[in-house]
Design a protein around this motif. Structure first.
Motif, PDB file in Angstrom:
ATOM      1  N   ALA A   1       0.670  -1.478   0.146  1.00 24.87           N
ATOM      2  CA  ALA A   1       0.516   0.223   0.282  1.00 24.87           C
ATOM      3  C   ALA A   1       0.765   1.015  -0.328  1.00 24.87           C
ATOM      4  O   ALA A   1       2.099   1.295   0.730  1.00 24.87           O
ATOM      5  N   VAL A   2       0.531   2.305  -0.882  1.00 26.45           N
ATOM      6  CA  VAL A   2       1.488   3.403  -0.794  1.00 26.45           C
ATOM      7  C   VAL A   2       0.605   4.839  -0.257  1.00 26.45           C
ATOM      8  O   VAL A   2      -0.917   4.178  -0.916  1.00 26.45           O
ATOM      9  N   ILE A   3       1.003   5.495   0.510  1.00 25.02           N
ATOM     10  CA  ILE A   3       0.181   6.523   0.963  1.00 25.02           C
ATOM     11  C   ILE A   3       0.425   7.888   1.563  1.00 25.02           C
ATOM     12  O   ILE A   3       1.496   7.561   0.974  1.00 25.02           O
ATOM     13  N   GLY A   4      -0.134   8.793   1.898  1.00 24.21           N
ATOM     14  CA  GLY A   4       0.392  10.183   1.190  1.00 24.21           C
ATOM     15  C   GLY A   4       0.420  10.085   3.400  1.00 24.21           C
ATOM     16  O   GLY A   4       0.537  10.023   3.974  1.00 24.21           O
ATOM     17  N   SER A   5       1.238  10.853   3.496  1.00 24.70           N
ATOM     18  CA  SER A   5       1.801  11.937   4.210  1.00 24.70           C
ATOM     19  C   SER A   5       0.933  13.229   5.177  1.00 24.70           C
ATOM     20  O   SER A   5       1.504  13.768   6.059  1.00 24.70           O
ATOM     21  N   ASP A   6       0.104  13.555   4.713  1.00 23.97           N
ATOM     22  CA  ASP A   6      -0.847  14.953   4.771  1.00 23.97           C
ATOM     23  C   ASP A   6      -2.643  14.101   4.909  1.00 23.97           C
ATOM     24  O   ASP A   6      -2.849  14.864   4.826  1.00 23.97           O
ATOM     25  N   VAL A   7      -2.643  13.279   5.740  1.00 18.65           N
ATOM     26  CA  VAL A   7      -4.074  12.579   5.799  1.00 18.65           C
ATOM     27  C   VAL A   7      -3.323  11.747   7.347  1.00 18.65           C
ATOM     28  O   VAL A   7      -3.601  10.811   7.725  1.00 18.65           O
ATOM     29  N   PRO A   8      -3.133  12.808   8.655  1.00 14.59           N
ATOM     30  CA  PRO A   8      -2.530  12.345   9.528  1.00 14.59           C
ATOM     31  C   PRO A   8      -3.768  11.723  10.745  1.00 14.59           C
ATOM     32  O   PRO A   8      -3.305  11.227  11.454  1.00 14.59           O
ATOM     33  N   HIS A   9      -5.011  11.433  10.518  1.00 16.43           N
ATOM     34  CA  HIS A   9      -5.830  10.953  10.769  1.00 16.43           C
ATOM     35  C   HIS A   9      -6.245   9.516  10.280  1.00 16.43           C
ATOM     36  O   HIS A   9      -7.268   9.019  10.492  1.00 16.43           O
ATOM     37  N   LEU A  10      -5.944   9.306   9.221  1.00 13.82           N
ATOM     38  CA  LEU A  10      -5.793   7.531   8.757  1.00 13.82           C
ATOM     39  C   LEU A  10      -6.014   6.731   9.685  1.00 13.82           C
ATOM     40  O   LEU A  10      -4.788   6.496  10.307  1.00 13.82           O
ATOM     41  N   ARG A  11      -6.301   5.625   9.613  1.00 14.32           N
ATOM     42  CA  ARG A  11      -6.489   4.747  10.338  1.00 14.32           C
ATOM     43  C   ARG A  11      -5.573   3.713   9.980  1.00 14.32           C
ATOM     44  O   ARG A  11      -5.614   2.955   9.009  1.00 14.32           O
ATOM     45  N   SER A  12      -5.050   2.739  11.134  1.00 14.71           N
ATOM     46  CA  SER A  12      -3.882   1.814  10.804  1.00 14.71           C
ATOM     47  C   SER A  12      -5.201   0.593  10.238  1.00 14.71           C
ATOM     48  O   SER A  12      -4.825   0.352   9.112  1.00 14.71           O
ATOM     49  N   ALA A  13      -6.098   0.443  10.859  1.00 17.15           N
ATOM     50  CA  ALA A  13      -7.768  -0.184  10.397  1.00 17.15           C
ATOM     51  C   ALA A  13      -7.784   0.255   8.649  1.00 17.15           C
ATOM     52  O   ALA A  13      -7.624  -1.234   7.502  1.00 17.15           O
ATOM     53  N   THR A  14      -7.656   0.896   8.337  1.00 22.57           N
ATOM     54  CA  THR A  14      -7.896   1.404   6.940  1.00 22.57           C
ATOM     55  C   THR A  14      -7.077   1.272   5.959  1.00 22.57           C
ATOM     56  O   THR A  14      -6.744   0.201   4.920  1.00 22.57           O
ATOM     57  N   ILE A  15      -5.618   1.312   6.435  1.00 21.92           N
ATOM     58  CA  ILE A  15      -4.192   0.828   5.880  1.00 21.92           C
ATOM     59  C   ILE A  15      -4.775  -0.959   6.135  1.00 21.92           C
ATOM     60  O   ILE A  15      -4.115  -1.791   4.891  1.00 21.92           O
ATOM     61  N   ASP A  16      -4.879  -1.200   6.988  1.00 23.09           N
ATOM     62  CA  ASP A  16      -5.123  -2.882   6.957  1.00 23.09           C
ATOM     63  C   ASP A  16      -6.123  -3.806   5.910  1.00 23.09           C
ATOM     64  O   ASP A  16      -5.468  -4.450   5.386  1.00 23.09           O
ATOM     65  N   ALA A  17      -7.556  -2.858   6.400  1.00 23.78           N
ATOM     66  CA  ALA A  17      -8.391  -3.010   5.316  1.00 23.78           C
ATOM     67  C   ALA A  17      -7.826  -2.918   3.831  1.00 23.78           C
ATOM     68  O   ALA A  17      -8.588  -3.745   2.927  1.00 23.78           O
ATOM     69  N   GLY A  18      -6.970  -1.850   3.587  1.00 20.66           N
ATOM     70  CA  GLY A  18      -6.645  -1.922   2.189  1.00 20.66           C
ATOM     71  C   GLY A  18      -5.536  -3.027   1.654  1.00 20.66           C
ATOM     72  O   GLY A  18      -5.985  -4.049   0.520  1.00 20.66           O
ATOM     73  N   LEU A  19      -4.694  -3.452   2.247  1.00 25.11           N
ATOM     74  CA  LEU A  19      -4.303  -4.981   2.519  1.00 25.11           C
ATOM     75  C   LEU A  19      -4.536  -5.764   2.525  1.00 25.11           C
ATOM     76  O   LEU A  19      -4.100  -6.967   1.296  1.00 25.11           O
ATOM     77  N   ASP A  20      -5.649  -6.082   3.402  1.00 25.09           N
ATOM     78  CA  ASP A  20      -6.529  -7.354   2.873  1.00 25.09           C
ATOM     79  C   ASP A  20      -7.701  -7.775   1.751  1.00 25.09           C
ATOM     80  O   ASP A  20      -7.145  -8.481   0.741  1.00 25.09           O
ATOM     81  N   ILE A  21      -7.618  -6.219   1.020  1.00 24.48           N
ATOM     82  CA  ILE A  21      -8.586  -6.278  -0.592  1.00 24.48           C
ATOM     83  C   ILE A  21      -6.968  -6.833  -0.952  1.00 24.48           C
ATOM     84  O   ILE A  21      -7.573  -7.592  -2.224  1.00 24.48           O
ATOM     85  N   ALA A  22      -6.215  -6.660  -0.887  1.00 22.45           N
ATOM     86  CA  ALA A  22      -4.909  -6.138  -2.047  1.00 22.45           C
ATOM     87  C   ALA A  22      -4.816  -8.233  -2.188  1.00 22.45           C
ATOM     88  O   ALA A  22      -3.800  -8.101  -3.162  1.00 22.45           O
ATOM     89  N   ALA A  23      -4.452  -8.388  -1.467  1.00 23.57           N
ATOM     90  CA  ALA A  23      -3.796  -9.593  -0.739  1.00 23.57           C
ATOM     91  C   ALA A  23      -4.765 -10.843  -1.244  1.00 23.57           C
ATOM     92  O   ALA A  23      -4.624 -11.700  -2.293  1.00 23.57           O
ATOM     93  N   ARG A  24      -5.544 -10.456  -1.706  1.00 21.74           N
ATOM     94  CA  ARG A  24      -6.933 -11.271  -2.783  1.00 21.74           C
ATOM     95  C   ARG A  24      -7.032 -10.769  -3.926  1.00 21.74           C
ATOM     96  O   ARG A  24      -7.720 -11.272  -5.087  1.00 21.74           O
ATOM     97  N   GLY A  25      -6.325  -9.989  -4.665  1.00 25.72           N
ATOM     98  CA  GLY A  25      -5.728  -9.580  -6.344  1.00 25.72           C
ATOM     99  C   GLY A  25      -6.454  -9.087  -6.416  1.00 25.72           C
ATOM    100  O   GLY A  25      -6.939  -8.375  -7.804  1.00 25.72           O
ATOM    101  N   THR A  26      -6.889  -7.591  -5.785  1.00 27.21           N
ATOM    102  CA  THR A  26      -7.700  -6.582  -6.119  1.00 27.21           C
ATOM    103  C   THR A  26      -7.721  -5.470  -5.458  1.00 27.21           C
ATOM    104  O   THR A  26      -6.586  -5.595  -4.880  1.00 27.21           O
TER     105      THR A  26
END
Length: 227
Positions: free
Chosen positions: A103-128
């Protein structure tokens, strides 16, 4: 099991070089201090995610500063070129290091949650592909399970059309995608007011940014001081 990586696109905080639109309203020193807080909060969110953190930094001469900032984290210098070229290089650096999901993210969303990062990586692990859209028509997170350099080509960066154009590139590549919850990045005074309000109401947790806001003149935000 092959690992997961979250790559943070980061600049060395320097007055006049970061958050220039905020600097026009708040002053360059305040904008720089805020961006540094954004970066620390972003790294905190990454540390809480189920992934290894890599910092893709610029300028390339600032490796020592970032090594001191984030000891033990992987570092990759951003190349010269367009933002798309730098995003593509950051993704490639992580896949080239052996990670299977990135996952690649920006550094100007300080309120981005770790759960959102994990959710994105979970989706990507399925090939999506996974995208976290921002209110200005861009995105703050893109997660993939394999290199897709074409997703960064022919994008009008900073136009408000980045998300729509990236989705079209994903469709052109016959890749499925899922959208995460929309959020906002911090580019303008209006964005900062929105974030300060979210912090005050308990909707956003970004400790370093909240601390920095306490130290700044909040009259410009037209809000009560963050508790």
């Amino acid at each position: 099991m092959p690992g997961r990586c979250v790559v943070v696109m980061a600049k060395r905080p320097r007055e006049g070089a970061v958050k220039t639109r905020l600097g026009a309203d708040l002053g360059e020193e305040a904008a720089c201090r805020l961006y540094e807080a954004f970066l620390f909060d972003t790294l905190d969110a990454c540390a809480a995610a189920d992934a290894t953190t890599m910092v893709a930094f610029t300028p390339a001469t600032e490796a020592a500063w970032f090594r001191h900032l984030a000891p033990g984290l992987l570092l990759s210098a951003q190349p010269e070129g367009s933002f798309g070229e730098r995003l593509r290089a950051a993704m490639q650096a992580a896949f080239g290091a052996g990670f299977s999901t990135v996952a690649v993210i920006g550094s100007d969303v300080p309120h981005l949650r770790s759960a959102t990062i994990d959710a994105g990586l979970d989706i990507a692990a399925r090939g999506t592909a996974a995208l976290a859209p921002t209110a200005d028509g861009g995105y703050c997170l893109l997660a993939l399970g394999a290199p897709r350099p074409g997703l960064f080509e022919d994008i009008d960066w900073s136009s408000g059309r980045e998300l729509a154009q990236t989705i079209q590139r994903i469709r052109d590549s016959e890749l499925d995608f899922e959208m995460l919850t929309e959020t906002f990045d911090i580019d303008t005074l209006a964005d900062l007011r929105r974030l300060a309000r979210a912090i005050a109401e308990g909707e956003a947790t970004c400790r370093r940014t909240a601390d920095t806001l306490r130290l700044l003149d909040l009259e410009l935000l037209e809000l009560e001081p963050v508790p």
